[in-house]
Design a protein around this motif. Structure first.
Motif, PDB file in Angstrom:
ATOM      1  N   ALA A 191     -35.779 -14.177  -6.950  1.00  0.00           N
ATOM      2  CA  ALA A 191     -34.934 -13.037  -6.572  1.00  0.00           C
ATOM      3  C   ALA A 191     -33.514 -13.203  -7.089  1.00  0.00           C
ATOM      4  CB  ALA A 191     -34.931 -12.882  -5.051  1.00  0.00           C
ATOM      5  N   SER A 192     -33.093 -14.448  -7.296  1.00  0.00           N
ATOM      6  CA  SER A 192     -31.723 -14.705  -7.731  1.00  0.00           C
ATOM      7  C   SER A 192     -31.442 -14.159  -9.125  1.00  0.00           C
ATOM      8  CB  SER A 192     -31.421 -16.210  -7.704  1.00  0.00           C
ATOM      9  OG  SER A 192     -32.171 -16.913  -8.687  1.00  0.00           O
ATOM     10  N   VAL A 193     -32.500 -13.877  -9.906  1.00  0.00           N
ATOM     11  CA  VAL A 193     -32.294 -13.335 -11.257  1.00  0.00           C
ATOM     12  C   VAL A 193     -31.462 -12.060 -11.203  1.00  0.00           C
ATOM     13  CG1 VAL A 193     -33.459 -12.302 -13.243  1.00  0.00           C
ATOM     14  CG2 VAL A 193     -34.376 -14.382 -12.220  1.00  0.00           C
ATOM     15  N   SER A 194     -31.654 -11.273 -10.158  1.00  0.00           N
ATOM     16  CA  SER A 194     -30.944  -9.997 -10.047  1.00  0.00           C
ATOM     17  C   SER A 194     -29.438 -10.165  -9.859  1.00  0.00           C
ATOM     18  CB  SER A 194     -31.513  -9.173  -8.890  1.00  0.00           C
ATOM     19  OG  SER A 194     -31.319  -9.841  -7.657  1.00  0.00           O
ATOM     20  N   LYS A 195     -28.993 -11.394  -9.615  1.00  0.00           N
ATOM     21  CA  LYS A 195     -27.560 -11.656  -9.440  1.00  0.00           C
ATOM     22  C   LYS A 195     -26.850 -11.928 -10.765  1.00  0.00           C
ATOM     23  CE  LYS A 195     -28.217 -13.548  -4.785  1.00  0.00           C
ATOM     24  NZ  LYS A 195     -28.057 -14.744  -3.912  1.00  0.00           N
ATOM     25  N   VAL A 196     -27.620 -12.001 -11.847  1.00  0.00           N
ATOM     26  CA  VAL A 196     -27.020 -12.217 -13.166  1.00  0.00           C
ATOM     27  C   VAL A 196     -26.570 -10.850 -13.683  1.00  0.00           C
ATOM     28  CG1 VAL A 196     -27.309 -13.262 -15.431  1.00  0.00           C
ATOM     29  CG2 VAL A 196     -28.635 -14.122 -13.498  1.00  0.00           C
ATOM     30  N   TYR A 197     -25.388 -10.436 -13.270  1.00  0.00           N
ATOM     31  CA  TYR A 197     -24.948  -9.058 -13.471  1.00  0.00           C
ATOM     32  C   TYR A 197     -24.721  -8.692 -14.933  1.00  0.00           C
ATOM     33  CZ  TYR A 197     -24.317  -9.202  -8.436  1.00  0.00           C
ATOM     34  OH  TYR A 197     -24.529  -9.345  -7.090  1.00  0.00           O
ATOM     35  N   ARG A 198     -24.526  -9.689 -15.797  1.00  0.00           N
ATOM     36  CA  ARG A 198     -24.306  -9.400 -17.213  1.00  0.00           C
ATOM     37  C   ARG A 198     -25.603  -9.379 -18.023  1.00  0.00           C
ATOM     38  NH1 ARG A 198     -19.738 -12.368 -15.685  1.00  0.00           N
ATOM     39  NH2 ARG A 198     -17.738 -11.544 -16.438  1.00  0.00           N
ATOM     40  N   LEU A 199     -26.735  -9.649 -17.377  1.00  0.00           N
ATOM     41  CA  LEU A 199     -28.003  -9.755 -18.090  1.00  0.00           C
ATOM     42  C   LEU A 199     -28.448  -8.390 -18.613  1.00  0.00           C
ATOM     43  CD1 LEU A 199     -30.106 -11.902 -18.828  1.00  0.00           C
ATOM     44  CD2 LEU A 199     -31.374 -11.250 -16.775  1.00  0.00           C
ATOM     45  N   ALA A 200     -28.612  -8.313 -19.946  1.00  0.00           N
ATOM     46  CA  ALA A 200     -29.026  -7.065 -20.583  1.00  0.00           C
ATOM     47  C   ALA A 200     -30.453  -7.124 -21.101  1.00  0.00           C
ATOM     48  CB  ALA A 200     -28.080  -6.723 -21.740  1.00  0.00           C
ATOM     49  N   ASP A 201     -30.940  -8.326 -21.417  1.00  0.00           N
ATOM     50  CA  ASP A 201     -32.258  -8.475 -22.036  1.00  0.00           C
ATOM     51  C   ASP A 201     -32.992  -9.618 -21.345  1.00  0.00           C
ATOM     52  OD1 ASP A 201     -34.456  -8.725 -23.675  1.00  0.00           O
ATOM     53  OD2 ASP A 201     -33.336  -8.843 -25.548  1.00  0.00           O
ATOM     54  N   LEU A 202     -34.118  -9.292 -20.693  1.00  0.00           N
ATOM     55  CA  LEU A 202     -34.934 -10.286 -20.001  1.00  0.00           C
ATOM     56  C   LEU A 202     -36.369 -10.168 -20.494  1.00  0.00           C
ATOM     57  CD1 LEU A 202     -35.339 -12.473 -17.832  1.00  0.00           C
ATOM     58  CD2 LEU A 202     -35.640 -10.637 -16.154  1.00  0.00           C
ATOM     59  N   ASP A 203     -36.885 -11.246 -21.081  1.00  0.00           N
ATOM     60  CA  ASP A 203     -38.249 -11.245 -21.608  1.00  0.00           C
ATOM     61  C   ASP A 203     -39.016 -12.412 -21.002  1.00  0.00           C
ATOM     62  OD1 ASP A 203     -40.598 -11.077 -23.014  1.00  0.00           O
ATOM     63  OD2 ASP A 203     -39.670 -10.951 -24.993  1.00  0.00           O
ATOM     64  N   LEU A 204     -39.956 -12.066 -20.118  1.00  0.00           N
ATOM     65  CA  LEU A 204     -40.823 -13.059 -19.466  1.00  0.00           C
ATOM     66  C   LEU A 204     -42.280 -12.832 -19.848  1.00  0.00           C
ATOM     67  CD1 LEU A 204     -39.281 -12.977 -15.862  1.00  0.00           C
ATOM     68  CD2 LEU A 204     -38.672 -14.483 -17.762  1.00  0.00           C
ATOM     69  N   SER A 205     -42.515 -12.111 -20.910  1.00  0.00           N
ATOM     70  CA  SER A 205     -43.874 -11.711 -21.280  1.00  0.00           C
ATOM     71  C   SER A 205     -44.730 -12.900 -21.714  1.00  0.00           C
ATOM     72  CB  SER A 205     -43.825 -10.678 -22.409  1.00  0.00           C
ATOM     73  OG  SER A 205     -43.238 -11.238 -23.578  1.00  0.00           O
ATOM     74  N   MET A 206     -46.046 -12.693 -21.643  1.00  0.00           N
ATOM     75  CA  MET A 206     -47.035 -13.665 -22.112  1.00  0.00           C
ATOM     76  C   MET A 206     -46.857 -15.033 -21.462  1.00  0.00           C
ATOM     77  SD  MET A 206     -47.367 -12.680 -26.147  1.00  0.00           S
ATOM     78  CE  MET A 206     -47.161 -10.991 -26.678  1.00  0.00           C
ATOM     79  N   ASN A 207     -46.778 -15.025 -20.133  1.00  0.00           N
ATOM     80  CA  ASN A 207     -46.785 -16.241 -19.337  1.00  0.00           C
ATOM     81  C   ASN A 207     -47.917 -16.149 -18.323  1.00  0.00           C
ATOM     82  OD1 ASN A 207     -44.490 -18.240 -19.933  1.00  0.00           O
ATOM     83  ND2 ASN A 207     -43.419 -16.271 -20.029  1.00  0.00           N
ATOM     84  N   ARG A 208     -47.817 -16.899 -17.256  1.00  0.00           N
ATOM     85  CA  ARG A 208     -48.827 -16.873 -16.191  1.00  0.00           C
ATOM     86  C   ARG A 208     -48.161 -16.579 -14.852  1.00  0.00           C
ATOM     87  NH1 ARG A 208     -51.879 -22.414 -18.361  1.00  0.00           N
ATOM     88  NH2 ARG A 208     -52.390 -21.589 -20.436  1.00  0.00           N
ATOM     89  N   LEU A 209     -47.175 -15.694 -14.892  1.00  0.00           N
ATOM     90  CA  LEU A 209     -46.394 -15.365 -13.703  1.00  0.00           C
ATOM     91  C   LEU A 209     -47.194 -14.466 -12.768  1.00  0.00           C
ATOM     92  CD1 LEU A 209     -43.007 -14.750 -15.521  1.00  0.00           C
ATOM     93  CD2 LEU A 209     -43.649 -16.764 -14.186  1.00  0.00           C
ATOM     94  N   THR A 210     -46.941 -14.620 -11.479  1.00  0.00           N
ATOM     95  CA  THR A 210     -47.685 -13.885 -10.462  1.00  0.00           C
ATOM     96  C   THR A 210     -46.716 -13.268  -9.449  1.00  0.00           C
ATOM     97  OG1 THR A 210     -47.929 -15.931  -9.187  1.00  0.00           O
ATOM     98  CG2 THR A 210     -49.718 -15.364 -10.690  1.00  0.00           C
ATOM     99  N   GLY A 211     -47.307 -12.636  -8.425  1.00  0.00           N
ATOM    100  CA  GLY A 211     -46.503 -12.045  -7.360  1.00  0.00           C
ATOM    101  C   GLY A 211     -46.045 -10.641  -7.704  1.00  0.00           C
ATOM    102  N   SER A 212     -45.110 -10.145  -6.935  1.00  0.00           N
ATOM    103  CA  SER A 212     -44.564  -8.807  -7.168  1.00  0.00           C
ATOM    104  C   SER A 212     -43.228  -8.910  -7.897  1.00  0.00           C
ATOM    105  CB  SER A 212     -44.382  -8.076  -5.837  1.00  0.00           C
ATOM    106  OG  SER A 212     -43.528  -8.815  -4.979  1.00  0.00           O
ATOM    107  N   VAL A 213     -42.804  -7.808  -8.458  1.00  0.00           N
ATOM    108  CA  VAL A 213     -41.541  -7.766  -9.183  1.00  0.00           C
ATOM    109  C   VAL A 213     -40.434  -7.374  -8.202  1.00  0.00           C
ATOM    110  CG1 VAL A 213     -40.246  -6.620 -11.024  1.00  0.00           C
ATOM    111  CG2 VAL A 213     -42.669  -7.198 -11.353  1.00  0.00           C
TER     112      VAL A 213
END
Length: 367
Positions: free
Chosen positions: A221-243
């Motif tokens: 959840a802390s990712v949302s605190k990176v206020y300057r983040l413009a590009d986030l790519d987590l594709s093609m992993n084995r991540l689970t849960g909700s967004v």
């Protein structure tokens, strides 16, 4: 006493001038030559220039501080527009290893050894002592082993590019201590484990590329605190849960790639209603429920891909109110009902809606 102090100062200044005039420091030169010995560049002869006493003069890829004569930059890039590459008509190729001797150049601000295809071995753990380092770019080699555990000691680092290698192990917990980091690219490796929980500590980060690894767990959840983040790519992993819903509330996030994971649950409406979101790829997951009907005149998507999920219900009518939808893919879901009329649907192909349960209307068969 005063004249003695003046004499000492003049001597120090003269020594610095002489060092700068005579070339780089002997220790820097020795470290660079030891670094070169562990590498093999057979085609372009880049290291042929690494001769003579003055490594600050015409040594390919080496730059120095004009005042101190200390080496500050080692910039060796295998994909380059340098005339040497253009004349040869080929991209760079280099094998060998990254010698820890490079850590002897303790004034380095830039270390780039990128896109050489065949440099193997580990990243020297001692790079974490290069306290002045601002750019570390080792992309496009065959580096293996783990990212140095103490990488977080590089407090001035702004760019960390380690993509397209064969790195294993976890993302070091200390990486979240890189308070000056702006660009992070760890994509296309074999990294495993979870994304560090306090990832949100990277307050200056604008780009985080972690795709094509073996990462597990959920998005912190802390990712949302990176206020300057413009590009986030987590594709093609084995991540689970909700967004996390909060991702859609990030003020400058414009590109979000979460495709090819195992996310489940509902698609957060905030991701679709965020006026700054331009590229959103949630395809090839396990998202359920309906597509939130939250589009409007503020919506401007260059690409919106929700394909290969378990979405049900109708195609949102509010998509017709969007300012622009370039590429839309809703295929391979369980959508039903008539496809809305007008823009953007009038320029989309049937493949954007194929393999659903009972969709009809242009560009599919008539209802």
């Amino acid at each position: 006493m005063a004249s003695h102090s003046v004499l000492l100062l003049a001597t120090a200044v003269l020594a610095a001038v002489c060092t700068a005039a005579s070339g780089c420091s002997p220790s820097d030169r020795a470290a660079l030559l030891a670094f070169r010995e562990a590498l093999n560049e057979p085609y372009l002869g880049l290291f042929n220039s690494w001769t003579g006493a003055n490594c600050c003069l015409n040594w390919y890829g080496v730059s120095c501080d004009a005042t101190t004569g200390r080496v500050t930059d080692v910039n060796l890039r295998g994909e380059s527009e340098d005339p040497i590459f253009e004349k040869s008509g080929r991209s760079g190729y280099m094998s060998g290893k990254l010698s820890p001797a490079i850590c002897g150049v303790d004034t380095l601000t830039t270390l780039v050894v990128a896109d050489w295809k065949d440099i193997s071995g580990e990243i020297p753990p001692c790079v974490s002592i290069l306290s002045s380092l601002r750019i570390l770019d080792l992309i496009g080699n065959k580096l293996s082993g783990e990212i140095p555990a103490d990488i977080g000691k590089l407090g001035r680092l702004t760019v960390l590019h380690l993509a397209d290698n064969a790195l294993t192990g976890k993302i070091p917990a200390s990486i979240t201590q890189l308070g000056s980091l702006k660009h992070l690219d760890l994509s296309n490796n074999r990294l495993s484990g979870k994304i560090p929980e306090n990832f949100g500590s990277l307050g200056m980060l604008s780009r985080a590329l972690l795709s094509r690894n073996r990462l597990t767990g959920s998005i912190p959840a802390s990712v949302s605190k990176v206020y300057r983040l413009a590009d986030l790519d987590l594709s093609m992993n084995r991540l689970t849960g909700s967004v996390p819903f909060e991702l859609g509330r990030m003020p400058v996030l414009s590109t979000l790639n979460l495709d090819s994971n195992s996310f489940k649950g509902l698609i957060p409406s905030s991701l679709l209603s965020n006026p700054g979101m331009g590229i959103l790829n949630l395809s090839r997951n396990g998202f359920e429920g309906t597509i939130p009907d939250v589009f409007g005149s503020h919506s401007y998507f260059m690409a919106l891909d929700l394909s290969y999920n378990n979405l049900k219900g109708r195609v949102p009518g509010s998509l017709s109110a969007a300012k622009f939808i370039g590429h839309l893919d809703l295929s391979h879901n369980h959508l039903c009902g008539s496809i809305p009329l007008g823009s953007p649907f009038d320029h989309l192909e049937a493949s954007s809606f194929s393999n659903n349960d009972c969709l009809c209307g242009n560009p599919l068969k008539t209802c």
